[in-house]
Design a protein around this motif. Sequence first.
Motif, PDB file in Angstrom:
ATOM      1  N   VAL A 104       0.812  -1.207   0.000  1.00 32.35           N
ATOM      2  CA  VAL A 104       0.000   0.000   0.000  1.00 32.35           C
ATOM      3  C   VAL A 104       0.856   1.273   0.000  1.00 32.35           C
ATOM      4  CG1 VAL A 104      -1.711   1.341   1.296  1.00 32.35           C
ATOM      5  CG2 VAL A 104      -1.974  -1.126   1.063  1.00 32.35           C
ATOM      6  N   PHE A 105       1.860   1.326   0.882  1.00 33.54           N
ATOM      7  CA  PHE A 105       2.651   2.544   1.020  1.00 33.54           C
ATOM      8  C   PHE A 105       3.974   2.493   0.262  1.00 33.54           C
ATOM      9  CE2 PHE A 105       0.286   2.415   5.134  1.00 33.54           C
ATOM     10  CZ  PHE A 105      -0.555   3.478   4.848  1.00 33.54           C
ATOM     11  N   GLY A 106       4.502   1.304   0.068  1.00 35.18           N
ATOM     12  CA  GLY A 106       5.828   1.178  -0.526  1.00 35.18           C
ATOM     13  C   GLY A 106       5.858   1.049  -2.033  1.00 35.18           C
ATOM     14  N   GLY A 107       4.706   0.866  -2.662  1.00 36.62           N
ATOM     15  CA  GLY A 107       4.663   0.777  -4.112  1.00 36.62           C
ATOM     16  C   GLY A 107       5.116  -0.556  -4.678  1.00 36.62           C
ATOM     17  N   HIS A 108       5.226  -1.580  -3.843  1.00 35.73           N
ATOM     18  CA  HIS A 108       5.623  -2.906  -4.313  1.00 35.73           C
ATOM     19  C   HIS A 108       4.407  -3.682  -4.812  1.00 35.73           C
ATOM     20  CE1 HIS A 108       9.169  -1.886  -2.032  1.00 35.73           C
ATOM     21  NE2 HIS A 108       9.767  -3.000  -2.411  1.00 35.73           N
ATOM     22  N   THR A 109       4.627  -4.592  -5.730  1.00 44.15           N
ATOM     23  CA  THR A 109       3.572  -5.543  -6.088  1.00 44.15           C
ATOM     24  C   THR A 109       3.517  -6.582  -4.966  1.00 44.15           C
ATOM     25  OG1 THR A 109       5.036  -7.070  -7.256  1.00 44.15           O
ATOM     26  CG2 THR A 109       4.076  -5.236  -8.545  1.00 44.15           C
ATOM     27  N   TYR A 110       2.453  -7.372  -4.940  1.00 46.81           N
ATOM     28  CA  TYR A 110       2.391  -8.390  -3.882  1.00 46.81           C
ATOM     29  C   TYR A 110       3.518  -9.402  -4.035  1.00 46.81           C
ATOM     30  CZ  TYR A 110       0.283 -11.924  -6.945  1.00 46.81           C
ATOM     31  OH  TYR A 110       0.058 -12.843  -7.938  1.00 46.81           O
ATOM     32  N   GLY A 111       3.919  -9.695  -5.270  1.00 47.97           N
ATOM     33  CA  GLY A 111       5.021 -10.631  -5.500  1.00 47.97           C
ATOM     34  C   GLY A 111       6.347 -10.089  -4.991  1.00 47.97           C
ATOM     35  N   GLN A 112       6.607  -8.791  -5.235  1.00 50.86           N
ATOM     36  CA  GLN A 112       7.841  -8.179  -4.750  1.00 50.86           C
ATOM     37  C   GLN A 112       7.860  -8.143  -3.224  1.00 50.86           C
ATOM     38  OE1 GLN A 112       7.296  -4.451  -6.772  1.00 50.86           O
ATOM     39  NE2 GLN A 112       8.769  -4.974  -8.397  1.00 50.86           N
ATOM     40  N   ALA A 113       6.739  -7.759  -2.618  1.00 57.17           N
ATOM     41  CA  ALA A 113       6.660  -7.711  -1.160  1.00 57.17           C
ATOM     42  C   ALA A 113       6.837  -9.108  -0.571  1.00 57.17           C
ATOM     43  CB  ALA A 113       5.334  -7.107  -0.720  1.00 57.17           C
ATOM     44  N   ALA A 114       6.229 -10.106  -1.204  1.00 56.15           N
ATOM     45  CA  ALA A 114       6.355 -11.483  -0.719  1.00 56.15           C
ATOM     46  C   ALA A 114       7.813 -11.932  -0.760  1.00 56.15           C
ATOM     47  CB  ALA A 114       5.491 -12.425  -1.567  1.00 56.15           C
ATOM     48  N   ALA A 115       8.508 -11.621  -1.845  1.00 54.74           N
ATOM     49  CA  ALA A 115       9.917 -12.004  -1.956  1.00 54.74           C
ATOM     50  C   ALA A 115      10.753 -11.306  -0.896  1.00 54.74           C
ATOM     51  CB  ALA A 115      10.441 -11.672  -3.359  1.00 54.74           C
ATOM     52  N   LEU A 116      10.460 -10.046  -0.626  1.00 59.05           N
ATOM     53  CA  LEU A 116      11.212  -9.285   0.371  1.00 59.05           C
ATOM     54  C   LEU A 116      11.020  -9.870   1.768  1.00 59.05           C
ATOM     55  CD1 LEU A 116      13.002  -6.762   0.669  1.00 59.05           C
ATOM     56  CD2 LEU A 116      10.921  -5.454   0.992  1.00 59.05           C
ATOM     57  N   ILE A 117       9.791 -10.278   2.061  1.00 61.95           N
ATOM     58  CA  ILE A 117       9.482 -10.827   3.387  1.00 61.95           C
ATOM     59  C   ILE A 117       9.866 -12.297   3.499  1.00 61.95           C
ATOM     60  CG2 ILE A 117       7.586 -11.295   4.997  1.00 61.95           C
ATOM     61  CD1 ILE A 117       6.158  -8.863   3.815  1.00 61.95           C
ATOM     62  N   GLY A 118       9.922 -12.979   2.369  1.00 58.10           N
ATOM     63  CA  GLY A 118      10.258 -14.399   2.392  1.00 58.10           C
ATOM     64  C   GLY A 118       9.037 -15.301   2.385  1.00 58.10           C
ATOM     65  N   LEU A 119       7.974 -14.857   1.735  1.00 60.18           N
ATOM     66  CA  LEU A 119       6.747 -15.646   1.624  1.00 60.18           C
ATOM     67  C   LEU A 119       6.552 -16.094   0.180  1.00 60.18           C
ATOM     68  CD1 LEU A 119       4.178 -13.377   3.507  1.00 60.18           C
ATOM     69  CD2 LEU A 119       5.101 -15.534   4.309  1.00 60.18           C
ATOM     70  N   PRO A 120       5.866 -17.201  -0.034  1.00 59.76           N
ATOM     71  CA  PRO A 120       5.464 -17.542  -1.403  1.00 59.76           C
ATOM     72  C   PRO A 120       4.460 -16.497  -1.900  1.00 59.76           C
ATOM     73  CG  PRO A 120       5.154 -19.411   0.086  1.00 59.76           C
ATOM     74  CD  PRO A 120       5.490 -18.234   0.934  1.00 59.76           C
ATOM     75  N   ALA A 121       4.524 -16.162  -3.183  1.00 60.27           N
ATOM     76  CA  ALA A 121       3.640 -15.141  -3.749  1.00 60.27           C
ATOM     77  C   ALA A 121       2.165 -15.509  -3.576  1.00 60.27           C
ATOM     78  CB  ALA A 121       3.979 -14.910  -5.215  1.00 60.27           C
ATOM     79  N   SER A 122       1.850 -16.782  -3.741  1.00 59.70           N
ATOM     80  CA  SER A 122       0.441 -17.195  -3.608  1.00 59.70           C
ATOM     81  C   SER A 122      -0.063 -16.976  -2.182  1.00 59.70           C
ATOM     82  CB  SER A 122       0.273 -18.655  -4.019  1.00 59.70           C
ATOM     83  OG  SER A 122       1.075 -19.487  -3.202  1.00 59.70           O
ATOM     84  N   SER A 123       0.781 -17.232  -1.208  1.00 59.45           N
ATOM     85  CA  SER A 123       0.411 -17.005   0.184  1.00 59.45           C
ATOM     86  C   SER A 123       0.217 -15.512   0.454  1.00 59.45           C
ATOM     87  CB  SER A 123       1.496 -17.572   1.102  1.00 59.45           C
ATOM     88  OG  SER A 123       1.228 -17.253   2.441  1.00 59.45           O
ATOM     89  N   ALA A 124       1.106 -14.701  -0.107  1.00 61.75           N
ATOM     90  CA  ALA A 124       0.994 -13.251   0.072  1.00 61.75           C
ATOM     91  C   ALA A 124      -0.296 -12.731  -0.552  1.00 61.75           C
ATOM     92  CB  ALA A 124       2.200 -12.551  -0.542  1.00 61.75           C
ATOM     93  N   ALA A 125      -0.652 -13.231  -1.727  1.00 57.89           N
ATOM     94  CA  ALA A 125      -1.885 -12.797  -2.393  1.00 57.89           C
ATOM     95  C   ALA A 125      -3.100 -13.119  -1.524  1.00 57.89           C
ATOM     96  CB  ALA A 125      -2.002 -13.457  -3.763  1.00 57.89           C
ATOM     97  N   GLY A 126      -3.142 -14.308  -0.977  1.00 62.13           N
ATOM     98  CA  GLY A 126      -4.257 -14.688  -0.104  1.00 62.13           C
ATOM     99  C   GLY A 126      -4.319 -13.857   1.156  1.00 62.13           C
ATOM    100  N   ARG A 127      -3.168 -13.610   1.770  1.00 63.72           N
ATOM    101  CA  ARG A 127      -3.137 -12.796   2.988  1.00 63.72           C
ATOM    102  C   ARG A 127      -3.604 -11.375   2.697  1.00 63.72           C
ATOM    103  NH1 ARG A 127       2.472 -14.349   6.058  1.00 63.72           N
ATOM    104  NH2 ARG A 127       1.373 -14.781   7.976  1.00 63.72           N
ATOM    105  N   LEU A 128      -3.126 -10.812   1.577  1.00 64.85           N
ATOM    106  CA  LEU A 128      -3.534  -9.454   1.221  1.00 64.85           C
ATOM    107  C   LEU A 128      -5.034  -9.373   0.980  1.00 64.85           C
ATOM    108  CD1 LEU A 128      -0.641  -8.264  -1.095  1.00 64.85           C
ATOM    109  CD2 LEU A 128      -1.390  -7.180   1.027  1.00 64.85           C
ATOM    110  N   ARG A 129      -5.572 -10.342   0.281  1.00 69.35           N
ATOM    111  CA  ARG A 129      -7.012 -10.368   0.015  1.00 69.35           C
ATOM    112  C   ARG A 129      -7.769 -10.363   1.343  1.00 69.35           C
ATOM    113  NH1 ARG A 129      -6.900 -13.602  -3.835  1.00 69.35           N
ATOM    114  NH2 ARG A 129      -6.733 -15.515  -2.652  1.00 69.35           N
ATOM    115  N   THR A 130      -7.364 -11.191   2.268  1.00 69.77           N
ATOM    116  CA  THR A 130      -8.017 -11.267   3.581  1.00 69.77           C
ATOM    117  C   THR A 130      -7.879  -9.942   4.326  1.00 69.77           C
ATOM    118  OG1 THR A 130      -7.587 -13.637   3.711  1.00 69.77           O
ATOM    119  CG2 THR A 130      -8.038 -12.492   5.781  1.00 69.77           C
ATOM    120  N   LEU A 131      -6.669  -9.357   4.328  1.00 75.54           N
ATOM    121  CA  LEU A 131      -6.442  -8.099   5.030  1.00 75.54           C
ATOM    122  C   LEU A 131      -7.279  -6.964   4.449  1.00 75.54           C
ATOM    123  CD1 LEU A 131      -2.571  -8.317   5.407  1.00 75.54           C
ATOM    124  CD2 LEU A 131      -4.218  -8.314   7.290  1.00 75.54           C
TER     125      LEU A 131
END
Length: 135
Positions: A104-131
């Motif tokens: 939201v604030f950093g301008g990253h895609t969910y895939g980029q944010a997931a890689a930075l945090i160390g999560l699989p992209a699919s998991s990040a997409a699901g978490r973001l949808r829920t949030l």
Amino acid sequence: MAPHIPDQLPRDSVPRGVPEVRRVRAREALVDYDRHGDALFSLALLLCRDADRAADAVVAALTRADLTTSALSPDVKRQHLAADLWNRCAGVSQQDQALLGLVVFGGHTYGQAAALIGLPASSAAGRLRTLLHRA
């Protein structure tokens, strides 16, 4: 007799006596702050959960000596700055807050944010949808 008011330097000015390389970087940092400061502080506050620590992290990210990346587009520069904030504040936040803040604030895609945090992209997409549904 009128009171004497010392000359104030304009906001885009750097004090005399500072080496030229540092003067250039200081000017760039001021431009970056004007362009990205609010979003970066919001991200840092989300990550650090402490206003003083967030402010310190933003200043440190903006004044990094190795961030002489004038050739980068503003969006890419914001991504670099947001990633730097993540690295500075990662130990004090939850993954969901970090993921949401980076997107939201950093301008990253969910895939980029997931890689930075160390999560699989699919998991990040699901978490973001829920949030985002809860927001």
